[in-house]
Design a protein around this motif. Structure first.
Motif, PDB file in Angstrom:
ATOM      1  N   THR B  71       0.860  -1.193   0.000  1.00 59.71           N
ATOM      2  CA  THR B  71       0.000   0.000   0.000  1.00 59.71           C
ATOM      3  C   THR B  71       0.888   1.232   0.000  1.00 59.71           C
ATOM      4  N   ARG B  83      -2.933   4.099  -2.604  1.00 59.82           N
ATOM      5  CA  ARG B  83      -3.039   3.041  -3.617  1.00 59.82           C
ATOM      6  C   ARG B  83      -2.878   1.707  -2.918  1.00 59.82           C
ATOM      7  N   SER B  84      -3.856   0.860  -3.104  1.00 58.20           N
ATOM      8  CA  SER B  84      -3.798  -0.445  -2.446  1.00 58.20           C
ATOM      9  C   SER B  84      -4.644  -1.417  -3.259  1.00 58.20           C
ATOM     10  N   ARG B  85      -4.106  -2.640  -3.427  1.00 50.93           N
ATOM     11  CA  ARG B  85      -4.865  -3.686  -4.146  1.00 50.93           C
ATOM     12  C   ARG B  85      -5.378  -3.165  -5.492  1.00 50.93           C
ATOM     13  N   GLY B  86      -4.529  -2.434  -6.213  1.00 53.39           N
ATOM     14  CA  GLY B  86      -4.935  -2.039  -7.551  1.00 53.39           C
ATOM     15  C   GLY B  86      -5.969  -0.928  -7.563  1.00 53.39           C
TER      16      GLY B  86
END
Lengths: 190, 182
Positions: B71, B83-86
Motif C-alpha cells: 500500500t 493506492r492499495s490492491r490495484g
C-alpha cells in the motif's frame, strides 16, 4: 513437449523436499530497487517450510503445516498464526502445496527461458495480493526463480541457488520455539 | 573579555537538546527504510518506507512479506492519494481513511516528526531526555513514543528502535537506513 500443467505436476510430485540459498530483490512500479535480502530456505511437502532471512537483517518464517511463526530478531517479537490466508500464494505457501495449484490459479505456459520452463500463475480470486506469480522450473522440476507481481505494479524477485531436492530434512527445522524473553503475539487469538 | 570564558559547568541534557532540536528541525527531507509490526492487529512483519520531500509532501509505502498487501500513501498530511490492491483513493483525512479501512490508524502528521526523534511543532508535547539530550519518551496527541536505540545518520543521531502506542495500537519499528538527508 510437456505442457505447463505437466511441468507443474512434475514439480509438485517430483520435489518432496527442497532447500536452497535465495536472494530476494524488491522493486516498485517504477523499477526502483526497494530492498535486497538473502538467506536460506527449506521446504518439505505437504505444507512445511522454513524461510530464513540472514542479510541485511535476521528474520525467520517457520511453518509446520498448521501454524506459521514470524520472528524478527531486532523487533524481538514473535507472531504466530494458524495457516490460513496470511501466506496464501507466497513462495512458502506455493512451494509446499500438495495440490497442483490449479485450483487457486489459472496456469499459463511461458515457454522456455534460459533452460528453465517459465510458468505464469494468475490468481483466480479477485482480491489476491498478487497480480501474477511467475515460476521458473529447472531440471527435475526444481524451482530456480520465483517472481511475485504485487498489486501496485512492483515485484519481489526470488532467485534460488545451491538447490538440493529430495534430501531428508530433519523435522525440527519446521518447528519453532520462541526464545526466552521475546514477546509472543498470537494472531489467532484476535 | 570574560564573556568569552565559559566556566566548564556540565552541559545539561536541556542544553544538548536545544542544539539538537534546532538541527533536527532543519531536516526537511529524508528516506527512512524500516521494519515494523503492529502487534496484535497486523501480526505480520511489515516493511515501512517513508520518503519525505522538501516541499512537505511524502511517499509512504507499507508492505508485508513478498509484497503482500503493498500500500502506498502519497501526498501531504491533509490530502493524500492511497493506492492499495490495484485501487486508488483520495482522502483529505488520511488518518480517518486508514481507521475506516483497517480498524486502526497511523498518526501520519505526528509520525513525520516523531520518527526523527522530535515532537511535532503543531501541538504540546511532554518529553524526557537522556544525558545526551536525545528524546527517550515523548507524549503528544494521545500517543506515546519510547525510543530505545539511536544510530548515526550522516551528521545526525537518529532513531533506530522505537515504538509508538496509544490505548489500542502498538507499532514497533526498527529503522534499517536513513538516506537523502540534507
Amino acid at each position: 513437449a510437456t505442457t505447463a500443467q505437466d511441468e507443474l505436476k512434475r514439480f509438485v510430485d517430483g520435489v518432496q523436499t527442497l532447500q536452497a540459498d535465495f536472494t530476494q530483490i524488491q522493486v516498485d512500479d517504477r523499477g526502483k530497487q526497494l530492498s535486497m535480502t538473502s538467506g536460506h530456505m527449506w521446504l518439505s511437502r505437504p505444507g512445511k517450510f522454513r524461510w530464513s532471512y540472514q542479510k541485511p537483517y535476521q528474520q525467520l518464517m517457520v511453518c509446520d503445516g498448521k501454524k506459521i511463526w514470524f520472528y524478527d530478531n531486532d523487533l524481538s517479537q514473535v507472531t504466530v498464526r494458524p495457516v490460513d490466508a496470511t501466506l496464501r500464494g507466497t513462495p512458502a505457501d506455493l512451494l509446499s502445496q500438495k495440490a497442483t495449484l490449479s485450483d487457486g490459479f489459472n496456469i499459463e505456459d511461458g515457454g522456455m527461458d534460459g533452460g528453465n520452463r517459465l510458468i505464469r500463475l494468475k490468481p483466480k480470486s479477485q482480491d489476491s495480493d498478487f497480480k501474477a506469480i511467475e515460476l521458473w522450473l529447472g531440471a527435475g522440476g526444481a524451482p530456480t526463480r520465483m517472481k511475485f507481481l504485487d498489486q501496485l505494479g512492483g515485484n519481489t524477485d526470488v532467485s534460488f541457488s545451491q538447490i538440493v531436492t529430495n534430501k531428508k530434512i530433519d523435522d525440527a527445522q519446521f518447528r519453532f520455539t520462541p526464545p526466552k524473553g521475546v514477546e509472543v503475539i498470537d494472531g489467532a487469538a484476535q | 573579555c570574560a564573556g568569552m570564558v565559559r566556566k566548564n559547568e556540565p552541559k545539561t541534557a536541556e542544553d544538548h537538546w536545544d542544539v539538537r532540536s534546532e538541527q533536527l528541525q532543519k531536516i526537511d527531507r529524508f528516506l527512512m527504510q524500516a521494519r515494523g509490526s503492529y502487534g496484535r492487529l497486523v501480526p505480520v512483519k511489515t516493511d515501512l518506507r517513508w520518503q519525505q520531500n522538501a516541499d512537505g509532501s511524502f511517499d509512504l509505502r507499507v508492505a508485508g512479506p513478498f509484497g503482500i498487501g503493498a500500500t502506498t500513501i502519497t501526498g501531504t498530511p491533509d490530502n493524500v492519494q492511497v493506492r492499495s490492491r490495484g485501487n486508488t483513493y483520495q482522502s483529505n483525512n488520511p488518518e480517518q481513511w486508514i481507521q475506516d479501512k483497517m480498524g486502526w490508524t497511523l498518526p501520519l502528521a505526528g509520525l513525520r516528526f516523531w520518527i526523527l526523534g522530535m515532537p511535532s511543532p503543531h501541538s504540546d508535547a511532554d518529553i524526557d531526555l537522556d544525558r545526551e539530550g536525545r528524546v527517550l519518551t515523548l507524549e503528544q496527541d494521545g500517543w506515546t513514543l519510547n525510543y530505545t536505540e539511536y544510530q548515526k545518520a550522516g551528521s545526525h543521531q537518529l532513531p533506530r528502535k522505537f515504538d509508538v502506542s496509544n490505548s489500542d495500537v502498538k507499532l514497533k519499528i526498527v529503522v534499517d537506513s536513513w538516506n537523502d538527508l540534507p
